[in-house]
Design a protein around this motif. Sequence first.
Motif, short mmCIF file in Angstrom:
data_model
loop_
_atom_site.label_atom_id
_atom_site.label_comp_id
_atom_site.label_asym_id
_atom_site.label_seq_id
_atom_site.Cartn_x
_atom_site.Cartn_y
_atom_site.Cartn_z
N CYS A 111 99.68 26.09 55.50
CA CYS A 111 100.64 25.90 54.42
C CYS A 111 100.42 26.93 53.31
CB CYS A 111 100.55 24.48 53.87
SG CYS A 111 101.77 24.11 52.62
N ARG A 112 99.17 27.15 52.95
CA ARG A 112 98.84 28.12 51.91
C ARG A 112 99.21 29.54 52.34
NH1 ARG A 112 93.41 28.61 51.91
NH2 ARG A 112 93.30 26.36 51.75
N LYS A 113 98.91 29.88 53.60
CA LYS A 113 99.26 31.21 54.12
C LYS A 113 100.77 31.42 54.11
CE LYS A 113 95.38 33.13 55.31
NZ LYS A 113 94.94 34.39 54.74
N ARG A 140 102.99 29.88 52.20
CA ARG A 140 103.44 29.92 50.81
C ARG A 140 103.20 31.29 50.21
NH1 ARG A 140 99.85 26.49 47.77
NH2 ARG A 140 98.68 28.40 47.56
N ASN A 141 102.02 31.86 50.45
CA ASN A 141 101.69 33.18 49.92
C ASN A 141 102.55 34.27 50.57
OD1 ASN A 141 99.81 31.99 48.30
ND2 ASN A 141 98.07 32.51 49.60
N PHE A 142 102.84 34.12 51.86
CA PHE A 142 103.69 35.08 52.54
C PHE A 142 105.09 35.07 51.93
CE2 PHE A 142 106.81 35.94 55.91
CZ PHE A 142 106.47 37.24 56.22
N ARG A 143 105.63 33.89 51.71
CA ARG A 143 106.97 33.79 51.12
C ARG A 143 106.98 34.35 49.70
NH1 ARG A 143 111.17 28.76 50.63
NH2 ARG A 143 112.53 29.82 49.17
N ALA A 144 105.94 34.08 48.93
CA ALA A 144 105.86 34.60 47.57
C ALA A 144 105.83 36.13 47.58
CB ALA A 144 104.62 34.05 46.86
N GLY A 145 105.14 36.71 48.53
CA GLY A 145 105.09 38.17 48.64
C GLY A 145 106.44 38.76 49.00
N ILE A 146 107.15 38.12 49.92
CA ILE A 146 108.47 38.60 50.32
C ILE A 146 109.43 38.52 49.14
CG2 ILE A 146 110.47 38.10 51.78
CD1 ILE A 146 108.15 39.39 53.27
N GLU A 147 109.41 37.41 48.42
CA GLU A 147 110.31 37.24 47.28
C GLU A 147 109.97 38.20 46.15
OE1 GLU A 147 111.07 33.29 46.02
OE2 GLU A 147 111.58 32.61 48.03
N ALA A 148 108.70 38.54 45.99
CA ALA A 148 108.31 39.52 44.98
C ALA A 148 108.87 40.90 45.32
CB ALA A 148 106.79 39.58 44.86
N GLY A 149 108.83 41.25 46.60
CA GLY A 149 109.39 42.52 47.03
C GLY A 149 110.89 42.60 46.80
N ILE A 150 111.59 41.53 47.12
CA ILE A 150 113.04 41.48 46.91
C ILE A 150 113.35 41.56 45.42
CG2 ILE A 150 115.08 40.01 47.12
CD1 ILE A 150 113.87 38.99 49.76
N SER A 151 112.59 40.86 44.61
CA SER A 151 112.80 40.90 43.16
C SER A 151 112.60 42.30 42.61
CB SER A 151 111.85 39.92 42.48
OG SER A 151 111.95 40.03 41.09
N MET A 158 105.92 19.97 57.08
CA MET A 158 106.19 20.51 58.39
C MET A 158 104.92 21.03 59.06
SD MET A 158 109.99 22.23 58.20
CE MET A 158 109.46 23.68 57.39
N VAL A 159 103.95 21.43 58.27
CA VAL A 159 102.68 21.86 58.85
C VAL A 159 101.61 20.86 58.48
CG1 VAL A 159 103.24 24.32 58.88
CG2 VAL A 159 102.19 23.35 56.88
N LYS A 160 100.65 20.71 59.36
CA LYS A 160 99.60 19.71 59.13
C LYS A 160 98.37 20.31 58.49
CE LYS A 160 101.29 16.88 62.84
NZ LYS A 160 101.08 16.27 64.10
N SER A 161 98.22 21.60 58.59
CA SER A 161 97.03 22.26 58.07
C SER A 161 97.31 22.80 56.67
CB SER A 161 96.63 23.40 59.01
OG SER A 161 95.66 24.21 58.41
N LYS A 162 96.40 22.52 55.75
CA LYS A 162 96.54 23.08 54.40
C LYS A 162 96.39 24.58 54.41
CE LYS A 162 95.17 19.17 51.58
NZ LYS A 162 94.30 18.72 50.50
N TRP A 163 95.55 25.10 55.29
CA TRP A 163 95.33 26.52 55.40
C TRP A 163 96.62 27.25 55.80
CZ3 TRP A 163 95.44 30.13 59.40
CH2 TRP A 163 94.86 31.36 59.12
#
Length: 64
Positions: free
Chosen positions: A8-10, A12-23, A1-6
């Motif tokens: 995509c990485r941002k 992915r890291n944002f989602r991982a942080g949110i899921e860590a908080g919920i966990s 869905m995104v064309k930039s790897k940068w």
Amino acid sequence: MVKSKWVCRKLRNFRAGIEAGISCLKRAYGFGRCTWRGLDHFKTYVWSSVVAYNLALFTRLKPV
């Protein structure tokens, strides 16, 4: 869905942080199950859990 790897990485890291908080809320603060009855009690339960989590998070931050 995104064309930039940068981007995509941002994202992915944002989602991982949110899921860590919920966990952490579910494991440490009993967010997985609310034993208080009624909507008002549920809101109070959620509010107090989130405030306690945020206070614990802020105390772990080091001043810059």
